[in-house]
Write an enzyme that holds these catalytic residues in place. Structure first.
Site, PDB file in Angstrom:
ATOM      1  N   THR A 198      66.727  42.579   9.742  1.00 54.15           N
ATOM      2  CA  THR A 198      65.910  41.518   9.151  1.00 54.15           C
ATOM      3  C   THR A 198      66.235  40.158   9.740  1.00 54.15           C
ATOM      4  O   THR A 198      67.340  39.929  10.220  1.00 54.15           O
ATOM      5  CB  THR A 198      66.071  41.470   7.609  1.00 54.15           C
ATOM      6  N   ARG A 199      65.218  39.276   9.713  1.00 61.47           N
ATOM      7  CA  ARG A 199      65.430  37.879  10.118  1.00 61.47           C
ATOM      8  C   ARG A 199      64.989  36.941   8.994  1.00 61.47           C
ATOM      9  O   ARG A 199      64.866  35.740   9.176  1.00 61.47           O
ATOM     10  CB  ARG A 199      64.661  37.544  11.416  1.00 61.47           C
ATOM     11  N   HIS A 203      64.124  39.880  -0.522  1.00 62.03           N
ATOM     12  CA  HIS A 203      63.684  39.764  -1.918  1.00 62.03           C
ATOM     13  C   HIS A 203      63.676  41.156  -2.544  1.00 62.03           C
ATOM     14  O   HIS A 203      64.131  42.114  -1.938  1.00 62.03           O
ATOM     15  CB  HIS A 203      62.315  39.097  -1.961  1.00 62.03           C
ATOM     16  N   HIS A 206      62.349  44.087  -0.542  1.00 60.76           N
ATOM     17  CA  HIS A 206      63.249  44.592   0.491  1.00 60.76           C
ATOM     18  C   HIS A 206      64.364  45.427  -0.114  1.00 60.76           C
ATOM     19  O   HIS A 206      64.802  46.415   0.468  1.00 60.76           O
ATOM     20  CB  HIS A 206      63.864  43.436   1.283  1.00 60.76           C
ATOM     21  N   ARG A 292      56.520  47.518   8.396  1.00 59.77           N
ATOM     22  CA  ARG A 292      55.219  47.068   8.889  1.00 59.77           C
ATOM     23  C   ARG A 292      55.452  45.954   9.904  1.00 59.77           C
ATOM     24  O   ARG A 292      56.251  45.061   9.676  1.00 59.77           O
ATOM     25  CB  ARG A 292      54.432  46.542   7.693  1.00 59.77           C
ATOM     26  N   ASP A 293      54.765  46.001  11.039  1.00 59.15           N
ATOM     27  CA  ASP A 293      54.875  44.989  12.103  1.00 59.15           C
ATOM     28  C   ASP A 293      56.343  44.680  12.415  1.00 59.15           C
ATOM     29  O   ASP A 293      56.756  43.521  12.440  1.00 59.15           O
ATOM     30  CB  ASP A 293      54.134  43.709  11.699  1.00 59.15           C
ATOM     31  N   HIS A 294      57.118  45.709  12.649  1.00 63.01           N
ATOM     32  CA  HIS A 294      58.552  45.565  12.904  1.00 63.01           C
ATOM     33  C   HIS A 294      58.801  44.636  14.095  1.00 63.01           C
ATOM     34  O   HIS A 294      58.284  44.857  15.179  1.00 63.01           O
ATOM     35  CB  HIS A 294      59.180  46.937  13.171  1.00 63.01           C
ATOM     36  N   ALA A 295      59.603  43.592  13.847  1.00 65.92           N
ATOM     37  CA  ALA A 295      59.989  42.639  14.908  1.00 65.92           C
ATOM     38  C   ALA A 295      58.793  42.063  15.666  1.00 65.92           C
ATOM     39  O   ALA A 295      58.888  41.755  16.847  1.00 65.92           O
ATOM     40  CB  ALA A 295      60.973  43.281  15.881  1.00 65.92           C
ATOM     41  N   MET A 333      55.727  47.144   0.748  1.00 64.49           N
ATOM     42  CA  MET A 333      55.947  47.416  -0.672  1.00 64.49           C
ATOM     43  C   MET A 333      55.159  46.397  -1.503  1.00 64.49           C
ATOM     44  O   MET A 333      55.145  45.216  -1.179  1.00 64.49           O
ATOM     45  CB  MET A 333      57.432  47.274  -1.017  1.00 64.49           C
TER      46      MET A 333
END
Ligand code: PPS
Length: 575
Positions: A198-199, A203, A206, A292-295, A333
């Protein structure tokens, strides 16, 4: 002790740090070598090369590895590797290097960190690299922008012998190397470990996602946030780490660990996902959560996403067997208020009420000091976020006046100063034109070059005051638009910037001529006088414009205060 853990990528965990004796030899030999001070991004890559996070790489890529990596995600020996790890240097330095020569790699302060045994020096086709690795030539993609605009023209490849890893003084106990995470996993009996990349602050969504992922594959969890370089504008890593620490007690005891990764992200979407998996494998993880939309860097200015939402998952799926790292794919989520629980989006039945707070909305709520509900994030996390993202009425700001000499800037600025002091709550500094010229810029004249230096200095001081929660009132002429804009960009990084154009017409200023300067300028006694013999570029981006011809200083100050109130910088009780 760590033999039973997953094997590093390529079979061996690389450690490029040499023995003290060898380090002493290298230092001595380096006397005649050229040097290169590693950039922020190169330092990140260097650290992961040193500690084996980038195993099996043993240095910056040579052309033989670079080309197949760019083209088809493979090193020269066929090992899967998706991202180019290159050392870019300017042409001037490249010209002094050749196969067999050496380069001393240093940190930004000049401390020697390593020796590079030069094997290759070449000029890459950056546009083609961008297109092949990141799938786009659009400079709005952060890595493409970096490659095309920031990276130097030549690449130097070769084996690296490390003397010292880069030093960090922050969160030292959380900055584990791959060898250290492996050791810890072994000590704790963690054979299966799922990594979460994560960057962003984490919350409840996650937390739910990571918990589910860990349960699904019956593994322990490594929260492995990137603290090297992320996307410009991201929440700073100090704040994020405090948020992660606040979240940690919300996991079942002894099942989750927090460790920091000094990676310079490229935001390369699918290829970056593969890279993340390789790195986590080196750190001893068996699984990687790919959401979703990883990196990915999101969308370009026309709203077109750089990558499809599940492109990264698809590419990972193709390679997970070869990698030996299993993907735990996750959909977004969402929160079901009627059931008070989070579920993956694809499990929600049509018509079911769901709730979500976007990143933009969260920022706005923080800015306005509005409630951030407990279903969205834990109160301890909100407390940490609020510390560095206070509501506007507690943030610093700069009121930057611009206008001709005699337009009334100083007078209004002084009234404003008194009003702010009366309100209390924040420290206030007045950087009046004359005051600055006396104390900060006494050696400067009134050429464009000198005026620019003067305004830059004011901008720097104001940005420091603003960043630290104070109010800076600046009142120079500041006749040039580009420097005003430069200051705005700098100051806005740490708080508010309100440009006030004191738009009193030249005739009125000249008629007033309180200092007698206009008369001197007309007579040619004072040269380069703004409005008479020097330009004044009217701002088109002023938040407030005031013509003092028929407005009292008090009324003018009030106009500014009303604007600040509207924008939330001053609250009902002033502070
Ligand atoms: S700048 O352009 O923003 O760097 O100028 P600044 O630092 O505000 O300085 C402006 C004050 O210096 C006096 N002064 C001159 N102004 C303009 N042009 C020339 N050539 C010049 N020579 C001296 C003048 O009193 C300005 O003060 P203000 O308060 O604006 O009248």
């Amino acid at each position: 002790m760590t033999d039973h853990l997953i094997q590093p990528h390529g079979g061996t965990l690389v450690d490029l740090i040499v023995t003290p004796d060898r380090a002493a030899d290298l230092r001595e030999a380096s006397r005649d070598w050229p040097s290169w001070d590693l950039t922020e991004r190169q330092i990140c890559d260097f650290e992961l090369l040193m500690n084996g996070g980038f195993s099996p790489l043993s240095g910056f890529m040579t052309r033989a590895d670079y080309e197949p990596v760019v083209k088809g995600m493979r090193l020269a020996d066929g090992t899967l590797w998706p991202i180019a790890i290159t050392l870019d240097v300017p042409e001037k330095l490249a010209e002094t290097l050749e196969t067999g020569s050496h380069l001393a790699l240093r940190d930004p302060e000049g401390v020697m960190l390593a020796a590079l045994h030069v094997e290759d020096v070449w000029q890459p086709d950056k546009a083609s690299e961008a297109k092949q690795v990141f799938g786009t030539a659009n400079k709005e993609h952060p890595a493409v922008g970096y490659l095309v605009s920031q990276a130097h023209s030549h690449y130097v490849g070769g084996r690296v012998e490390g003397i010292d890893p880069p030093v960090h003084y922050d969160y030292r106990r959380l900055r584990r190397t791959p060898a250290e995470t492996r050791q810890e996993f072994a000590k704790l009996g963690w054979r299966k470990v799922v990594a979460f990349q994560t960057r962003n602050p984490m919350h409840r969504a996650h937390q739910e996602l990571t918990l589910r992922a860990a349960k699904e594959v019956q593994a322990n969890l490594l929260i492995h946030p990137v603290v090297g370089m992320t996307k410009p504008g991201d929440v700073d890593h100090y704040t994020r780490v405090r948020c992660y620490q606040a979240l940690l007690p919300h996991y079942p005891r002894n099942t989750a660990m927090l460790s920091l990764l000094p990676l310079a992200m490229r935001l390369g979407g699918p290829r970056e996902a593969i890279w993340h998996a390789i790195i986590r494998k080196n750190y001893g993880c068996t699984h990687l959560i790919v959401g979703r939309d990883h990196a990915g860097p999101g969308s370009d200015s026309s709203g077109t996403p750089f990558y499809g939402p599940y492109d990264a998952q698809e590419l990972m799926e193709q390679h997970e067997e070869e990698l030996g790292v299993a993907m735990v794919p996750f959909k977004m989520m969402v929160y079901l208020p009627d059931e008070d629980r989070y579920v993956p989006m694809d499990e929600v039945e049509k018509g079911t009420k769901t709730l979500n707070i976007s990143g933009t909305e969260l920022r706005e709520r923080l800015q306005d000091g509005r409630d951030i509900p407990g279903w969205f994030t834990f109160p301890e996390v909100v407390t940490e976020l609020r510390k560095t993202h206070p509501p506007r009425h507690r943030q610093g700001f700069t009121v930057f006046f611009t206008g001709l000499s005699g337009s009334g800037k100083s007078t209004i600025a002084n009234v404003l100063l008194v009003k702010f002091l009366e309100m209390g709550g924040r420290p206030v500094t007045l950087l009046d034109g004359d005051l600055v010229r006396k104390n900060l810029s006494s050696e400067l004249g009134f050429s464009k070059e000198h005026r620019d230096i003067n305004i830059r200095r004011i901008g720097f001081v104001a940005s420091e005051i603003t960043k630290n929660g104070g109010i800076a009132i600046c009142a120079p002429i500041a006749p040039y638009d580009n420097i005003r804009k430069e200051n705005r960009a700098l100051i806005e990084q740490g708080g508010g910037h309100i440009l006030v154009h004191v738009a009193t017409p030249l005739e009125v200023c000249e008629q007033r001529d309180r200092k007698g300067l206009y008369a001197k300028a007309r007579a040619g006694i004072i040269k380069e006088f703004t409005g008479i013999s020097d330009p004044y570029e009217e701002p088109a981006d002023a938040e407030v414009a005031i013509d003092t011809t028929s407005v009292t200083p008090e009324e003018a100050a009030q106009q500014i205060i009303l604007y600040l109130e509207k924008e939330g910088f001053v609250g009902a009780n002033g502070g």
